[in-house]
Design an enzyme around this catalytic site. Structure first.
Site, PDB file in Angstrom:
ATOM      1  N   HIS A   1      39.186  44.473  34.940  1.00  0.00           N
ATOM      2  CA  HIS A   1      39.903  43.536  34.081  1.00  0.00           C
ATOM      3  C   HIS A   1      40.842  44.316  33.167  1.00  0.00           C
ATOM      4  O   HIS A   1      40.420  45.224  32.442  1.00  0.00           O
ATOM      5  CB  HIS A   1      38.923  42.693  33.260  1.00  0.00           C
TER       6      HIS A   1
ATOM      7  N   GLU B   1      40.289  45.136  29.272  1.00  0.00           N
ATOM      8  CA  GLU B   1      39.044  45.775  28.858  1.00  0.00           C
ATOM      9  C   GLU B   1      39.237  47.288  28.782  1.00  0.00           C
ATOM     10  O   GLU B   1      38.722  48.061  29.584  1.00  0.00           O
ATOM     11  CB  GLU B   1      37.916  45.356  29.801  1.00  0.00           C
TER      12      GLU B   1
ATOM     13  N   ARG C   1      44.352  39.620  31.836  1.00  0.00           N
ATOM     14  CA  ARG C   1      43.067  39.917  32.476  1.00  0.00           C
ATOM     15  C   ARG C   1      43.212  40.307  33.947  1.00  0.00           C
ATOM     16  O   ARG C   1      42.521  41.202  34.437  1.00  0.00           O
ATOM     17  CB  ARG C   1      42.176  38.666  32.357  1.00  0.00           C
TER      18      ARG C   1
ATOM     19  N   HIS D   1      32.502  46.917  32.114  1.00  0.00           N
ATOM     20  CA  HIS D   1      33.350  45.885  31.507  1.00  0.00           C
ATOM     21  C   HIS D   1      33.088  45.855  30.001  1.00  0.00           C
ATOM     22  O   HIS D   1      32.317  46.629  29.466  1.00  0.00           O
ATOM     23  CB  HIS D   1      33.008  44.507  32.094  1.00  0.00           C
TER      24      HIS D   1
ATOM     25  N   GLU E   1      28.326  45.343  30.333  1.00  0.00           N
ATOM     26  CA  GLU E   1      29.235  44.713  29.378  1.00  0.00           C
ATOM     27  C   GLU E   1      29.070  45.477  28.066  1.00  0.00           C
ATOM     28  O   GLU E   1      28.061  45.338  27.371  1.00  0.00           O
ATOM     29  CB  GLU E   1      28.900  43.227  29.189  1.00  0.00           C
TER      30      GLU E   1
END
Length: 379
Positions: free
Chosen positions: A104, A107, A162, A232, A306
């Site tokens: 993405h 990020e 994104r 991410h 994440e």
């Protein structure tokens, strides 16, 4: 909005007072006027793609005994996508750990972490017993930036973009969410067939050049692949498969055991709490992700990280949080690798050269005895 919330007696707080100031803060890079060097490369700031390309060249040249650089493919805008293979040459079959970052575009901390990961592995390759052993028995495949077109776009046009930048619907809209484009119950839940959506899954599974590159490389090494890691942000999770179903993967219990050990060690680094669990149960339902796709292809350990934070800064994580985020994440991955070492790797007795030293000692001793016997007999 605030007036409406107050009238309805709904409590709220302002999480970010000025988003633009935060964006400006995060966009400070080296802005070097000449060539960069590894000695002066700053891993605590975000770097634009041209500096990352330079960094890649420096890494492959300096560490050519343990690192090789390879072309994964090209983006729609014809930018090269490179990956590193990191490990000691061996005649024996080696396990594979796969790490993708920057799926993405917005990020940035994921991209920063991949560079930090390479730096730490290479800096510790001689002094850290675990890493020394890993490099002998494991090949690390690292993609520092997969979505290069989108990443460049976040630096030049729209910080919170994104997707990638491939034209869709005859050029009326742009971009596919690459982490909805893998063949893992593609475009069923948590994805959208509308090309305007930020979770647009693409016209078909693995339709994008970036995804095709990952799939092609995966096919070459999947028979030996033991772990797949996708990085991410944000939310502070270590996610297990699956996102497209509440059913657990075949290796769920073992994955959970290893991940819980990882977050225990992670917390000791900067006292940050991460949560472990299946994507669909602790985050949201989604399909077509690289982590689920890897699990569907029988990779024993498939984790989606994440990273920080949990909402205050979101995708615009300030540069002063890069180092602590990378330190705690690397610590957690080392814990996962320790689990691999304890349960999946072969024991090695000569990591410190002890076996060689002992062998040399015995050889010298035998030679000395032989010489003494010879002189005794001839005298």
């Amino acid at each position: 909005m605030k007036e409406n919330l107050v009238q309805q007696h709904i409590p709220f707080k302002i999480m970010i007072e000025d988003v633009q100031k935060l964006i400006d803060r995060s966009s400070v890079s080296l802005q070097t006027t000449g060539p960069i060097s590894l000695e002066k490369y700053d891993y605590t700031i975000y770097h634009p793609m041209n500096e990352i390309y330079e960094w890649m060249d420096l890494i492959k040249d300096k560490y050519n005994d343990v690192v090789t650089q390879h072309l994964l493919g090209h983006t729609y805008e014809e930018k090269p996508i490179y990956y590193f293979k990191m490990g000691r040459p061996s005649k024996e079959s080696k396990k594979v750990v796969f790490l993708d970052c920057g799926i993405h575009a917005r990020e940035w901390i994921a991209v920063a972490y991949c560079q930090w990961f390479m730096k730490e592995i290479l800096a510790r390759q001689q002094s850290d017993r675990l890493i020394k052993k890993l490099l002998r028995q494991v090949d690390f495949y690292v993609i520092p930036v997969l979505n290069i077109d989108g990443y460049v776009y976040t630096w030049t046009v729209e910080r919170l973009w994104r997707k990638n930048r491939s034209p869709q619907n005859n050029g009326t809209c742009f971009g596919v969410d690459l982490n909805r484009n893998f063949d893992a119950h593609w475009c069923t839940v948590g994805a959208d067939a509308d090309c305007e959506s930020y979770v647009f899954c693409g016209p078909s599974a693995a339709s994008e050049l970036e995804t095709k590159g990952v799939v092609k490389l995966f096919e070459q090494v999947k028979s030996n692949m033991l772990m797949y890691l996708s990085v991410h942000n944000y939310g502070k999770y270590i996610l297990l498969p699956y996102g497209y179903t509440t059913n657990q993967s075949a290796y769920h219990n073992e994955m959970e055991t290893a991940a819980n050990k990882a977050i225990e060690k992670m917390k000791k680094e900067h006292n940050n709490e991460y949560t472990v669990g299946s994507t669909s149960l602790i985050l949201y339902s989604t399909s077509g992700t690289s982590g689920d796709w890897a699990a569907d292809n029988n990779v024993t350990f498939s984790y989606t990280y994440e990273l920080r934070d949990d909402g205050e800064f979101g995708f615009e994580l300030p540069p002063d949080q890069i180092q602590p985020t990378c330190e705690e994440t690397f610590t957690s991955m080392l814990a996962l690798f320790e689990y691999l070492d304890e349960n999946y790797l072969e024991p090695l007795d000569d990591l410190d050269g002890s076996a060689v030293a002992i062998g040399s000692l015995w050889l010298n001793t035998l030679v000395s005895i032989s010489v003494c016997v010879f002189y005794a007999l001839t005298w």
